[in-house]
Write an enzyme that holds these catalytic residues in place. Sequence first.
Site, PDB file in Angstrom:
ATOM      1  N   HIS A  44       0.752   2.193   3.273  1.00  0.00           N
ATOM      2  CA  HIS A  44       1.271   1.588   2.039  1.00  0.00           C
ATOM      3  C   HIS A  44       2.707   2.030   1.747  1.00  0.00           C
ATOM      4  O   HIS A  44       3.624   1.255   1.836  1.00  0.00           O
ATOM      5  CB  HIS A  44       0.390   1.863   0.805  1.00  0.00           C
ATOM      6  CG  HIS A  44      -1.028   1.447   0.984  1.00  0.00           C
ATOM      7  ND1 HIS A  44      -1.369   0.156   1.291  1.00  0.00           N
ATOM      8  CD2 HIS A  44      -2.196   2.149   0.916  1.00  0.00           C
ATOM      9  CE1 HIS A  44      -2.690   0.082   1.397  1.00  0.00           C
ATOM     10  NE2 HIS A  44      -3.213   1.272   1.184  1.00  0.00           N
ATOM     11  N   ASP A  77      -6.496  -3.378   5.983  1.00  0.00           N
ATOM     12  CA  ASP A  77      -6.979  -2.474   4.944  1.00  0.00           C
ATOM     13  C   ASP A  77      -8.372  -2.839   4.432  1.00  0.00           C
ATOM     14  O   ASP A  77      -9.369  -2.599   5.086  1.00  0.00           O
ATOM     15  CB  ASP A  77      -5.955  -2.430   3.815  1.00  0.00           C
ATOM     16  CG  ASP A  77      -6.205  -1.293   2.823  1.00  0.00           C
ATOM     17  OD1 ASP A  77      -7.180  -0.557   3.016  1.00  0.00           O
ATOM     18  OD2 ASP A  77      -5.435  -1.142   1.859  1.00  0.00           O
TER      19      ASP A  77
END
Lengths: 435, 435
Positions: free
Chosen positions: A266, A317
């Site tokens: 991220h 993810d």
Amino acid sequence: MRIACERLVTRDEVLDHALIDLDGDGRVIAVESDRPGARADHVLALAIPGLANTHSHAFHRLLRGRTHAGGGDFWRWRDTMYRVAGSLDPDRMRAVATAVYSEMVAAGYTAVGEFHYLHHRPGGLPYPDHAMEIALAEAAAEAGIRLTLLDAAYLRAGFGKAPEGAQLRFSDGTAERWLERWHRLRGALASSHPEVTLGAALHSVRAVAPEDLGLAVGGLPADAPLHVHLSEQPAENADCVAATGMTPTVLLDLTGALSARTTVVHATHLTDADIARLGAARVSVSMCPTTEADLGDGLGHAAELHEAGARLTIGSDQNVVIDPFDEVRRLEGGARLASGRRGVLPLGTLWDAATTAGHTSLRPGARTGIEVGEQLDLVALAPRSARLAGVRPHELLGAAAADDAVASIVRGRYQDSSALRTRAWDAFEEASHGE
Amino acid sequence: MRIACERLVTRDEVLDHALIDLDGDGRVIAVESDRPGARADHVLALAIPGLANTHSHAFHRLLRGRTHAGGGDFWRWRDTMYRVAGSLDPDRMRAVATAVYSEMVAAGYTAVGEFHYLHHRPGGLPYPDHAMEIALAEAAAEAGIRLTLLDAAYLRAGFGKAPEGAQLRFSDGTAERWLERWHRLRGALASSHPEVTLGAALHSVRAVAPEDLGLAVGGLPADAPLHVHLSEQPAENADCVAATGMTPTVLLDLTGALSARTTVVHATHLTDADIARLGAARVSVSMCPTTEADLGDGLGHAAELHEAGARLTIGSDQNVVIDPFDEVRRLEGGARLASGRRGVLPLGTLWDAATTAGHTSLRPGARTGIEVGEQLDLVALAPRSARLAGVRPHELLGAAAADDAVASIVRGRYQDSSALRTRAWDAFEEASHGE
């Protein structure tokens, strides 16, 4: 085996009428171009290298299409995710991971990094024989994807807080016990699933105390890939600064966690100094744009991180969307939305993100081209997809969609995407059984 | 004709084993549910209402996958688009629009608003017999999509600047002459293509002078849909304020352009007062998230506009992506990225955007449910799409993808998506011929 590609598009080349010979182990013996009409076991009209998914939590797939009404923020979503985490056993884990990995291969991913923290029984008692980890390895074998298992240290709920609830399943208690289990797992996988790459993860600066970060890093082999969630939400930055006086990036750097074998996941909320530090450490960054939009994380700093020297990669993810082309389009699109400019990341950088940089994040030193001596990974795209009509060869990565992938070759094994999607459906049914 | 839906999901209902009878004109005679096993001409496993695309520039499709290397900003992209605009004649326009509209119907769009400004020959001399507009009507008929032709007034290059280059093809010279042509076009379509809804567009406050805005609006029938590009880029806001002392929203409102029949397109860069004004006028807003990311426009104000009373809709705009589900996911995702919250727009609002509000933006007063007396629009989704396994019925709109659409019914006409995609490919080849 012999594979013919009427057109093979790689980062830097467009080869017409390519012919690839493989040995019985799926390794490339020879690559030739300009061989029209040659006989082959499989003829692919349009092919690209296999794509890498550097960040997956397979079981989050169970939340797809089930959380909209809940609203709230990231942390409320996490409560829902913890309820699902609390309900899984190794059989359901194997089933849902088989579904997810099959959907990934069907979509063009040939390798995945599974960021895995659901280690133990409810309450924290260990399963015998690494049951959860073996379930993931079996799912990957069934789906035919290259698995890097990123076994995560998750030791606390937050700064100064003991694990609670579902987190008890994640925790090994201490960094030493996590390392001990990690090394035992390495032995177990080496004998039962030598095809799996074992990597390590530090869940986040929330979940691993400063003193344990250094311990954990120091106890791992130097060649193990190391992944860590970094600054996904502003609140974790604020907590870290309050507790340690440092941003998560600085804390990770000072404890030795940032180097070229590291992938930060991220990296959404960074200071300029963080960006410079991550670039100087030559880390990889797993950008997960479909998840970051779904969780309202933010647009992130792709252009700045690339500029500073970090290597961008993509991850699915939480697996709400499994589409490498969508991740690439959103990686560039997010950089455009953040800057008001177009063509922010060079095309070569987008190819690197989806291929070389991604594979290297999962297997340091991986040789990921179509290279003699390496097991072959390829993705076959639909030859006359209306979506791709008129698209320039090197722009297809940002113009295609998961459904343009019609077949994949991973380690020399050929699979039809339609068969993989059927397998994904069936495995998902199994994972949901009795829910 | 009789259509059976094993499951029919609408904004508010989930009907199992629905049976829909149509007359020879495709109008609904009766709808029943709980009729398992009934004989039917078409059996759809999973169906939803037809989706509306409120903003398209069909010919922009020719730029898909061809502009990344150019980089730059919105305005540099526009130069490239103008070069393509300069090269089209009615035959190529018909071919590219057939390709684009076929791809749309294949993806689940059953109605499109074509924001059309490419009226005249290079240099500005008119074609005989509305050749460009008829080409679009023919393309829509061939693809089987409901067309609202939004014929645009485009009279100048910018504040105080005469049209130049490709813009000469867009301009009728004066608002009066544009109105004159609009009314003639209405007569021509009424006889040759009565299935087309003729609407109007003001290209933008850049392209229509303040005094002409009022003239144009006043010369249109009160029931004609009216669309206008609004505040897509900061530069056009700055120019408008510099030239008039007003934001584009205020200028449009004071010239009578904002009302419930108006759709503003993009509305990306607004003041709080603009948002309140747009809400009070009960305008529709065409959000085009895939385009707004591609052009680096910005995330916009979906949540605030919805809150203020405006009706959100979706548009594919430059047609780099044709996927209504992606637009919906990005509409909500953009609101999440802007706010750091999840579930920002209620599910019902997302359904409205893709269906009722969108159709009403294109045909004021449209009855767009599955309603007795109305011509039927439906989209059939793949019954066992791995992507949709486990997804709750009303969340499928934000979880599906274009390729989950396997068939469509528009005005009672059934078409397979795969046949439509082949037609899109062939028509695109024709549009690119000799390029």
